[in-house]
Scaffold this motif. Sequence first.
Motif, PDB file in Angstrom:
ATOM      1  N   UNK A 127      -3.150   9.720  -4.279  1.00 58.45           N
ATOM      2  CA  UNK A 127      -3.709   8.407  -4.611  1.00 58.45           C
ATOM      3  C   UNK A 127      -3.213   7.412  -3.565  1.00 58.45           C
ATOM      4  N   UNK A 128      -4.104   6.543  -3.108  1.00 59.25           N
ATOM      5  CA  UNK A 128      -3.698   5.407  -2.289  1.00 59.25           C
ATOM      6  C   UNK A 128      -3.731   4.214  -3.243  1.00 59.25           C
ATOM      7  N   UNK A 129      -2.567   3.585  -3.422  1.00 56.96           N
ATOM      8  CA  UNK A 129      -2.390   2.522  -4.411  1.00 56.96           C
ATOM      9  C   UNK A 129      -2.072   1.216  -3.685  1.00 56.96           C
ATOM     10  N   UNK A 130      -2.946   0.218  -3.849  1.00 55.99           N
ATOM     11  CA  UNK A 130      -2.732  -1.104  -3.252  1.00 55.99           C
ATOM     12  C   UNK A 130      -2.506  -2.085  -4.395  1.00 55.99           C
ATOM     13  N   UNK A 131      -1.409  -2.873  -4.303  1.00 56.17           N
ATOM     14  CA  UNK A 131      -1.100  -3.794  -5.402  1.00 56.17           C
ATOM     15  C   UNK A 131      -0.304  -4.995  -4.902  1.00 56.17           C
ATOM     16  N   UNK A 132      -0.372  -6.055  -5.692  1.00 61.13           N
ATOM     17  CA  UNK A 132       0.417  -7.261  -5.443  1.00 61.13           C
ATOM     18  C   UNK A 132       0.835  -7.795  -6.811  1.00 61.13           C
ATOM     19  N   UNK A 191       0.871  -1.181   0.000  1.00 61.00           N
ATOM     20  CA  UNK A 191       0.000   0.000   0.000  1.00 61.00           C
ATOM     21  C   UNK A 191       0.904   1.226   0.000  1.00 61.00           C
ATOM     22  N   UNK A 192       0.796   2.013  -1.086  1.00 58.44           N
ATOM     23  CA  UNK A 192       1.605   3.219  -1.239  1.00 58.44           C
ATOM     24  C   UNK A 192       0.708   4.452  -1.231  1.00 58.44           C
TER      25      UNK A 192
END
Length: 177
Positions: free
Chosen positions: A71-76, A32-33
């Motif tokens: 922006x809140x960026x959630x990634x995998x 989470x960035x």
Amino acid sequence: MNPNSGPPGSQFTITLNNFHACAADKPSCIVIDFVQSGKATRIGTADSKGSPTFTGGPLTVPPSATAGSAIVHAFSDTDDAQTAFTVTNAPPPTTTIPGATTSSSSTSTSSSSTTVTTVVPVLTEPPTTTTTIATKKSSSHSEVPRYIAVVLVVLAAAATAAVDTRMRRLNPPTGGP
């Protein structure tokens, strides 16, 4: 997100939907960035553990964030999502006075838990600074007229003496022994 705006240093939670579970050898594989002005700051990691919906947090708005959009960026490796966040100006500072109280309450259900903390800010007047300005009893400028007068008297006396001496030379004394 809850809330979807706040000042630097404030906290919020996020709810993620349809993220795959992390592999056993990669726990907390969801990154989470917080992204603002092209700069990403890591604010957390998570694992859905196979749940179709899960909530993460509290997460903290980076102290270096500036007022404006982010922006809140959630990634995998397999999933990617982002949502807007608005950074607001920092709230005015509060002063804690000994004896001030903070209240806290909690509610809980079988699927979620919420804690609400209420802090009552105490506003005080800003400190007053007193500065004493030293004043001179007399100024060098107020002495100028006196100096001019002294100079004029001295010049007048010198001129009178010069004229007297010159006159004596021109008119020698008459009569005498």
